[in-house]
Scaffold this active site. Sequence first.
Site, PDB file in Angstrom:
ATOM      1  N   LYS A  83       4.918  19.801  22.408  1.00 53.16           N
ATOM      2  CA  LYS A  83       5.757  18.763  22.999  1.00 53.16           C
ATOM      3  C   LYS A  83       7.171  18.834  22.449  1.00 53.16           C
ATOM      4  CE  LYS A  83       6.788  15.532  19.700  1.00 53.16           C
ATOM      5  NZ  LYS A  83       7.001  16.534  18.653  1.00 53.16           N
ATOM      6  N   SER A 215      -2.086  30.307  18.593  1.00 56.56           N
ATOM      7  CA  SER A 215      -1.072  29.387  19.110  1.00 56.56           C
ATOM      8  C   SER A 215       0.215  30.119  19.419  1.00 56.56           C
ATOM      9  CB  SER A 215      -0.802  28.273  18.096  1.00 56.56           C
ATOM     10  OG  SER A 215       0.157  27.349  18.599  1.00 56.56           O
ATOM     11  N   GLY A 220       5.842  23.919  12.301  1.00 51.84           N
ATOM     12  CA  GLY A 220       6.863  23.263  11.496  1.00 51.84           C
ATOM     13  C   GLY A 220       8.206  23.137  12.163  1.00 51.84           C
ATOM     14  N   ALA A 221       8.228  23.259  13.493  1.00 54.73           N
ATOM     15  CA  ALA A 221       9.502  23.188  14.221  1.00 54.73           C
ATOM     16  C   ALA A 221       9.649  21.886  15.004  1.00 54.73           C
ATOM     17  CB  ALA A 221       9.623  24.382  15.170  1.00 54.73           C
ATOM     18  N   LEU A 223       7.456  20.668  17.199  1.00 52.57           N
ATOM     19  CA  LEU A 223       6.976  20.859  18.567  1.00 52.57           C
ATOM     20  C   LEU A 223       5.522  20.426  18.761  1.00 52.57           C
ATOM     21  CD1 LEU A 223       8.582  24.354  19.307  1.00 52.57           C
ATOM     22  CD2 LEU A 223       9.482  22.080  19.863  1.00 52.57           C
ATOM     23  N   SER A 226       0.419  20.827  15.380  1.00 49.00           N
ATOM     24  CA  SER A 226      -0.819  20.293  14.807  1.00 49.00           C
ATOM     25  C   SER A 226      -1.554  19.408  15.799  1.00 49.00           C
ATOM     26  CB  SER A 226      -0.522  19.510  13.524  1.00 49.00           C
ATOM     27  OG  SER A 226       0.234  18.346  13.796  1.00 49.00           O
ATOM     28  N   GLU A 271      -5.247  14.174  13.760  1.00 53.04           N
ATOM     29  CA  GLU A 271      -3.870  14.024  13.287  1.00 53.04           C
ATOM     30  C   GLU A 271      -3.805  13.177  12.022  1.00 53.04           C
ATOM     31  OE1 GLU A 271      -1.514  16.168  14.308  1.00 53.04           O
ATOM     32  OE2 GLU A 271      -0.204  14.730  15.328  1.00 53.04           O
ATOM     33  N   ASP A 282       2.417  12.542  19.732  1.00 55.83           N
ATOM     34  CA  ASP A 282       2.214  13.988  19.927  1.00 55.83           C
ATOM     35  C   ASP A 282       0.870  14.269  20.581  1.00 55.83           C
ATOM     36  OD1 ASP A 282       4.608  14.166  18.631  1.00 55.83           O
ATOM     37  OD2 ASP A 282       3.955  15.597  17.120  1.00 55.83           O
TER      38      ASP A 282
END
Length: 566
Positions: A83, A215, A220-221, A223, A226, A271, A282
């Site tokens: 996302k 994936s 870690g961006a 997006l 996780s 999550e 997310d």
Amino acid sequence: MAANGTLGRKKFESPANLKQRATSSSATQTPDGSPIDTMPGQLLPQMPSNGLTVPTNGDAHPPMLRKYSSPMMPPFMVSAPGKVIVYGEHAVVHGKAAIAAAISLRSYLLVSFLSKSHHTVTLRFPDIKLEHTWAIDELPWHVFTAPGKKRNYFDLVTSLDPDFLAAIEPLIEEVSPRAPESIRKIHQSSAKMFLYLFLSLASRKTAPCVYTLRSTIPIGAGLGSSASICVCMSAALLLQIRALSGPHQDQPPQECELQIERINRWAFVGEMCIHGNPSGVDNTVSSGGKAVLFQRKDYNKPPRVLPLRNFPELPLLLVDTRQSRSTAIEVAKVATLKAGHPALTENILDAIGMVTESAHKLLIDPNLDPSSHAFLKHLGDLITINHGLLVSLGVSHPKLERIRELIDYTGIGWTKLTGAGGGGCAITILKPQPTTTHTNGHVHHDTSSDESDASSDVDCSASILSTGTKLKHKILDTLEVKLEREGFEKFETTLAGDGVGVLWPAVLHNGNEEEGGEEIDQDKFLRAEGTEGIERLVGVASMRKTVVREVREGWKFWRPWEGDFA
């Protein structure tokens, strides 16, 4: 609306009603039958019959023969998107609304079944070099099935059970004990998520499995990588216990949303295992796809989450700065600015909130024409304004500004940072395809189309990413070289597409191959190299067929906004 950020819907059913209306499972969510018994009824006809004929008698759910030439189910796959925050970063922390949308970068989970003699479960994430196996009989089932502890598949779980966490802690500690601290932390949080969901939804009699995840979403961006993984795992386990009855062609929208909600609720549990106190946005976007409006005015109350089903699927350019950043640090910057300049900062946050509300008002307009140039220009102008306001809050970064400079020079779209800032990614909504003129041997791109009025006959779908023209290759190839030269990574993706999808069995059809299609096994899945390799092998095709070169047939999606699950 539930505290986990689940979709706000009219007359959402209580857990008691959900239990009564369960379409494909009894009140106990872990049937004790064979693996074949645990396959969703609507997906059963897709299974290879191994030479046996299954009589249908005209029934929608034909009886299944119990004797097969192979004791194992065929592998199946689940996929869920990442996302981006389109509007409203940072202001959402201070009670304003934000809009988040799915992107076509996705996680893919392959579930492979082993013979009963193994009786183990393996978690395999090759992209982060994680692989661990547990003996099913040695898992702490007695804790998860203790009186008053066992959860039903339709339950709403808003906090993690401390007894469950204590029971799985020794199993988590066994994962990657010799890895560097940073790697071990990622591996063990993944194991924690997996074990918590597996023990909550599966049973001691669950068929031995290997869960292999790949994936295409940068980690870690900002997006939602996780959340995408959690959605995949939640959906896979719910499918295995027959808690989902779709997706299928004749599924009513209300039932479709109910299925998404079940996936979303358990993805939120995953999550919580990874992040502790996630917002829920997310996993909600990753489960349902398209876009949502998210707002939390009071952190002691559930957030407001509204699905935006009219958000059209648009070509999107996404560029990763590869600059590490901390969401907490960037949020603290804004808090410090607000403490020093309260009135001014509040006005900026209010303005960002107005940007989001303007986009929301446009998207819920019953007269919305998503193919009009005026619509796209409105969204694009808001992208530009939103970024400028975020810059004034001090949460941009020189690398983000350099990306904007390079993209703005091409004139191909409207660009902003997405997420917390300080690094991470930038997104660009593409303008309609510009016209070209030639002067003294040079190609000039006429970007004046963004100044045209609403009567323009330019179709906003005709961007340079949705066509195979020489112009596309000229602009994007040159841009890609410049971005890569400066250490950035470019993705050509789409905005506001499908949510969670299923490929059961894991067989793809390309339309021109031999009958039966291409079976996807672990070897093929593991050998796929990078984003292009994974998408070439098992990639989910965008609904906008012109965006992708190859359509991989076989995937099914829950699509409550259109009732089309093909």
